[in-house]
Design a protein around this motif. Sequence first.
Motif, PDB file in Angstrom:
ATOM      1  N   TYR A  28      13.053 -80.919 -18.165  1.00  0.00           N
ATOM      2  CA  TYR A  28      11.599 -81.102 -18.115  1.00  0.00           C
ATOM      3  C   TYR A  28      11.248 -82.248 -17.177  1.00  0.00           C
ATOM      4  O   TYR A  28      11.828 -83.329 -17.274  1.00  0.00           O
ATOM      5  N   ARG A  29      10.326 -82.019 -16.279  1.00  0.00           N
ATOM      6  CA  ARG A  29       9.889 -82.964 -15.254  1.00  0.00           C
ATOM      7  C   ARG A  29      11.002 -83.316 -14.278  1.00  0.00           C
ATOM      8  O   ARG A  29      10.824 -84.179 -13.416  1.00  0.00           O
ATOM      9  N   GLU A  32       9.877 -79.782 -10.025  1.00  0.00           N
ATOM     10  CA  GLU A  32       8.427 -79.674  -9.924  1.00  0.00           C
ATOM     11  C   GLU A  32       7.880 -78.541 -10.813  1.00  0.00           C
ATOM     12  O   GLU A  32       6.823 -78.664 -11.413  1.00  0.00           O
ATOM     13  N   GLU A  33       8.629 -77.447 -10.889  1.00  0.00           N
ATOM     14  CA  GLU A  33       8.139 -76.261 -11.612  1.00  0.00           C
ATOM     15  C   GLU A  33       8.003 -76.498 -13.118  1.00  0.00           C
ATOM     16  O   GLU A  33       7.166 -75.881 -13.761  1.00  0.00           O
ATOM     17  N   ASP A  35       6.612 -78.421 -15.473  1.00  0.00           N
ATOM     18  CA  ASP A  35       5.620 -79.434 -15.839  1.00  0.00           C
ATOM     19  C   ASP A  35       5.046 -79.072 -17.201  1.00  0.00           C
ATOM     20  O   ASP A  35       5.546 -78.148 -17.861  1.00  0.00           O
TER      21      ASP A  35
END
Lengths: 80, 469
Positions: A28-29, A32-33, A35
């Motif tokens: 997670y984070r 970029e995808e 979010d």
Amino acid sequence: MTDESTLRKAFVDSLDIAPDTDWESLSYRGIEEWDSVAHMRLIAELEDVFDIMIETEDVIDMNSYVVARKLLGKYGIDFA
Amino acid sequence: MFLHPDSDAPAVIDADTGRVLSHRQLAAAAADFATQYEQPHELVFLFADTSVQTLVAYVAALQHRSPVALLDASMRPAGAQELVRRYRPTVVVDATAEIGPQLAGYHLASPGVWRHERAAHPTHPALAVLLTTSGSTGSPKFVRLSRANLEANTSAIIESLGIDAADRAIATLPLHYSFGMSIVNTHLAAGGSVIRTGTTMLEPDFWDVVRRDRPTSLSGVPYTFHILRRLGLDKLDVPSIRTMTQAGGRLETTIVKEFHAEMQRRGGAFHVMYGQTEAGPRMTCLPSSSLPEKLGSAGLPLRGGTIEICDELGEAVPVGASGDVVYSGPNVMMGYAEQPADLALGDVHGNRLHTGDVGHLDDDGFLFVTGRTKRIGKIFGVRVSLDEVEQMLDADGPVAVVAGADKLLVYCEQPASGDQLDGRRRRLAHDLRLPLSSIRFSCMDALPKMANGKTDYQALERRKAGTGA
């Protein structure tokens, strides 16, 4: 036992990532995808695909592919 | 402005380092930081992150009367460099040190601070804050807010929401976003405190911070409340939160009702507000006491403000009739800036703002916002100029962009493969700093045109309705 490809497909579909992703490092984070918007979609997708209700603490703990694979065990989804 | 140098109560809590600054310490830190700005009225660019340095730099600029542009520290470097080149601020503050080192003509003056030695462009003495109008398109257009604008809006909000020294906000919105700035302004001015954290609501650390540092209020855009609702407030064990404030777009009334009921149970309130960066930024508030009767309303104007509904000729329409929402009040910006010379301008708006929204007033004066007249999309609370997005994309052939619910729909005339469209979609999401899922591309043989040759957006809106976006 569930085929891991089902889990990977849920990630590919909801995060909009390539199927040849480096799964072990996916977080997670971290890309970029993945979010907050994609995260909520991922949770909905996992609930749909595996027909489960994911608890609040697991929604916020599920911060990587590896953790997701492990957490789903709580819901009786074990991967070969 | 907003300082209480005699108060030892906490002002800023940096949850990620555990550092706490009292109001007295914040005032001292700001006075110290202000030495970086030297002469008042010289332009400062602040690339804002969630650090305490960013907050201190902001307060210092207000204190020292240095007009400060609040910008997204994660904006694309090329866009940041172009903005700096265009406006040539005397000082650039960038705690992340991602942008500062790339700036031609600037040298590092102290950690996170870069200076330019050439003479600065003159600025108007009333100018306090510059904010971008359109997300992260890299547009050079700023909203010019005066000190008086900020003071008027801050005191009206404090009065309307009853914010006091016991209130503590957790920063869920960035400082460069007008609503985020306003949360900081109101809580500091009321003698309360703000918690800064780099974590998000979807990380366990965020909720650990909430349980440890005990904020009393949480503010957000509609999407914030969608997430909160899915997580389940009762499961998070955060009883300190008794007030919630929602702005940045329309939240479904069923959700307003739920959170209102929950905050009431806690002895607090759920506030629905309506604002725009141009109004520094808040214009109305729906009092908690008017729920559920006025559900769906954006509320009443804040003290000092009035709302009129006007037809195309600018004439007021009868109560209940739909028209353009026009706000007047002491918080309406001085005007826009599109080039450095504009920074020297005074007020050109006469405290009157055509919001570009369409709505009506009911018999009790409550505003209901029903749509927009301007070509602006709201994506997760961030305003995006659709025309600017078109300009960003038109190098690849004619495009038309319309907005759906938290979505940008891009129609391209040039045929392209699925891979090409996907690449363009990813590039645009990256440049706008929007979630990939909020952007959809599709191809058309020809974009619909009106008789005058302009894009027929109505036709695209109808097509969009057909796809359910």
